[in-house]
Design an enzyme around this catalytic site. Structure first.
Site, PDB file in Angstrom:
ATOM      1  N   TYR A 175      -9.065 -30.182  36.240  1.00  0.00           N
ATOM      2  CA  TYR A 175      -8.417 -30.972  35.113  1.00  0.00           C
ATOM      3  C   TYR A 175      -6.807 -30.772  34.948  1.00  0.00           C
ATOM      4  O   TYR A 175      -6.309 -31.693  34.542  1.00  0.00           O
ATOM      5  CB  TYR A 175      -9.047 -30.134  33.839  1.00  0.00           C
ATOM      6  CG  TYR A 175     -10.177 -30.641  33.409  1.00  0.00           C
ATOM      7  CD1 TYR A 175     -10.396 -31.941  32.655  1.00  0.00           C
ATOM      8  CD2 TYR A 175     -11.432 -30.302  33.915  1.00  0.00           C
ATOM      9  CE1 TYR A 175     -11.588 -32.397  32.371  1.00  0.00           C
ATOM     10  CE2 TYR A 175     -12.727 -31.110  33.503  1.00  0.00           C
ATOM     11  CZ  TYR A 175     -12.699 -31.941  32.797  1.00  0.00           C
ATOM     12  OH  TYR A 175     -13.817 -32.471  32.406  1.00  0.00           O
ATOM     13  N   GLU A 227     -18.779 -28.675  29.722  1.00  0.00           N
ATOM     14  CA  GLU A 227     -19.437 -28.547  31.192  1.00  0.00           C
ATOM     15  C   GLU A 227     -19.804 -27.357  31.615  1.00  0.00           C
ATOM     16  O   GLU A 227     -20.905 -27.145  32.370  1.00  0.00           O
ATOM     17  CB  GLU A 227     -18.342 -29.358  32.102  1.00  0.00           C
ATOM     18  CG  GLU A 227     -18.273 -30.996  31.839  1.00  0.00           C
ATOM     19  CD  GLU A 227     -17.045 -31.390  32.158  1.00  0.00           C
ATOM     20  OE1 GLU A 227     -16.250 -30.889  33.127  1.00  0.00           O
ATOM     21  OE2 GLU A 227     -16.635 -32.538  31.808  1.00  0.00           O
TER      22      GLU A 227
END
Length: 409
Positions: free
Chosen positions: A100, A142
């Site tokens: 990310y 997640e």
């Protein structure tokens, strides 16, 4: 769903002011973003679908997501259900928290490069703040999915070795692959409608390929079954590489890498109302899983199964559905062919020539007070969704699945 921290009002106002610019330049930004990302981190090509990149589908999907975030940045809670849908795909592909910051760095750099002087320090700071909040939401969702997947009965993390136990030709273009774990361990269950990711190394290619395929059989079997359409390998259709490899190069006994089932396009088995399953082409794979499950667990529930194909040569599972209907009176089925063969006409083996339309649906579906599930090529789904909306079917009763990057109907 986890609670999302709120942005400052100044950041919200700044980001919302960029929405008109993103509507115009969004795809240019995301195209440049992926160029920069893969130049700096080519290892991520092991995760991303190369075909979607070449066709521009991934760039468009991301541009739409960024634009939607700008429009709704003052109520992120409202768009977080989409986070869960995307998080299923990320978990299935093996996206990790460390990816990310890399994505955020290059997305901001692409915004700055494409917008030039219009990307003021204040705008970039606001987007950095927003990206951090949205990324944290993805990472949290997640993490829960990875944990649940690994700790469930028979579960595992990332990818596991499976053996191709059987290959069965279902039509001229669709073949089923029966996949069993190489270690002989029991399989975790799944929800009808979910998919798995298949990771392949194709000789001569630098990077691995990952494709997601719907499970086409009911849960509870000693195998997972996927049914893959063989796409033609053309320059303008690079998505054919993996399907051609599976069809032409793999054989029974070969080993492939599989991720655990994922996806939120699932059959609501607590709903007792009639259910209508509508598919086009290879979009019937999740529908067959749902149908198999209904036949096994709730054979009294009224089911209408509608499938559109070119003709019987492209029609997979035709005989299987017809056999199920002979055993379960609550099941009715209808075939729609847009290019029927002379044999199809002679045998009267289909119910409608042409395309699925509202008037035809209303003539064969017993009631509109039902739950509708549909899947297939995007033009097909747009037509079905439009017909159902015109019929007055509420949005919450229209369930659909995209193959590849999520789009909009």
């Amino acid at each position: 769903m986890r609670r999302v921290p709120t942005l400052s009002q100044q950041s919200i106002d700044t980001i919302k002011s960029t929405a008109p610019v993103l509507e115009i330049h969004g795809t240019s930004i995301t195209k440049r973003f992926y160029e920069m990302l893969f130049t700096s981190h080519p290892e991520l090509l092991h995760i991303f679908n190369h075909a979607n990149q070449k066709q521009g589908r991934q760039q468009t999907a991301l541009a739409n997501a960024v634009y939607a975030a700008a429009l709704h940045i003052d109520r992120l809670e409202a768009i977080l259900p989409v986070v869960k849908q995307i998080a299923h795909k990320h978990r299935s592909l093996g996206v990790k928290p460390e990816h990310y910051p890399i994505v955020g760095q290059h997305l901001l750099a692409a915004i700055q490069e494409v917008l030039g002087e219009a990307a003021t320090p204040g705008i970039l700071q606001a987007w950095a703040e927003a990206y951090g909040i949205i990324a944290d939401a993805f990472i949290g969702v997640e993490a829960d999915m990875y944990r649940q997947t690994e700790t469930q009965a028979g579960g595992w993390s990332d990818f596991k070795r499976f053996r191709i136990a059987r290959k069965v030709k279902e039509s001229d273009v669709i073949t089923s692959f029966y996949l069993m774990p190489e270690d002989g361990a029991p399989l975790p269950t799944f929800e009808p409608g979910q998919y798995i990711s298949v990771k392949l190394e194709i000789p001569g290619d630098t990077y691995t390929h990952i494709r997601q395929y719907s499970l086409s059989d009911a849960p509870g079997k000693p195998y997972y079954r996927i049914s893959v359409k063989r796409e033609n390998l053309l320059a303008e259709r690079p998505d054919g590489k993996v399907s051609m490899f599976l069809h032409n190069e793999t054989k029974e006994g070969d080993v492939v890498l599989i991720s655990a089932p994922a996806g939120d396009f699932t059959l609501n088995q607590q709903d007792t109302r009639p259910v209508v399953l509508i598919s086009g082409g290879v979009g019937l794979t999740p529908m067959v899983s749902m149908l198999q499950t209904l036949a096994a667990t709730n054979p009294q529930r009224q089911v209408t199964f509608i499938h559109a194909a070119q003709n019987s040569q492209h029609h997979a599972f035709k005989g299987h559905v017809e056999e199920l209907a002979s055993q379960y009176p609550a099941l009715s089925f209808y075939w729609c062919y847009d290019k029927p063969t002379a044999s199809d006409r002679a045998e009267n083996s289909f119910h409608r020539e042409g395309h699925v339309s509202l008037d035809w649906l209303q003539s064969i579906v017993p009631t509109s007070a039902a739950s509708f599930y549909f899947c297939g090529p995007v033009p097909f789904m747009k037509a079905v969704n439009s017909a159902l909306r015109e019929w007055g079917i509420p949005e919450e009763d229209r369930h659909f699945e995209f193959f590849g990057p999520a789009g909009s109907l």
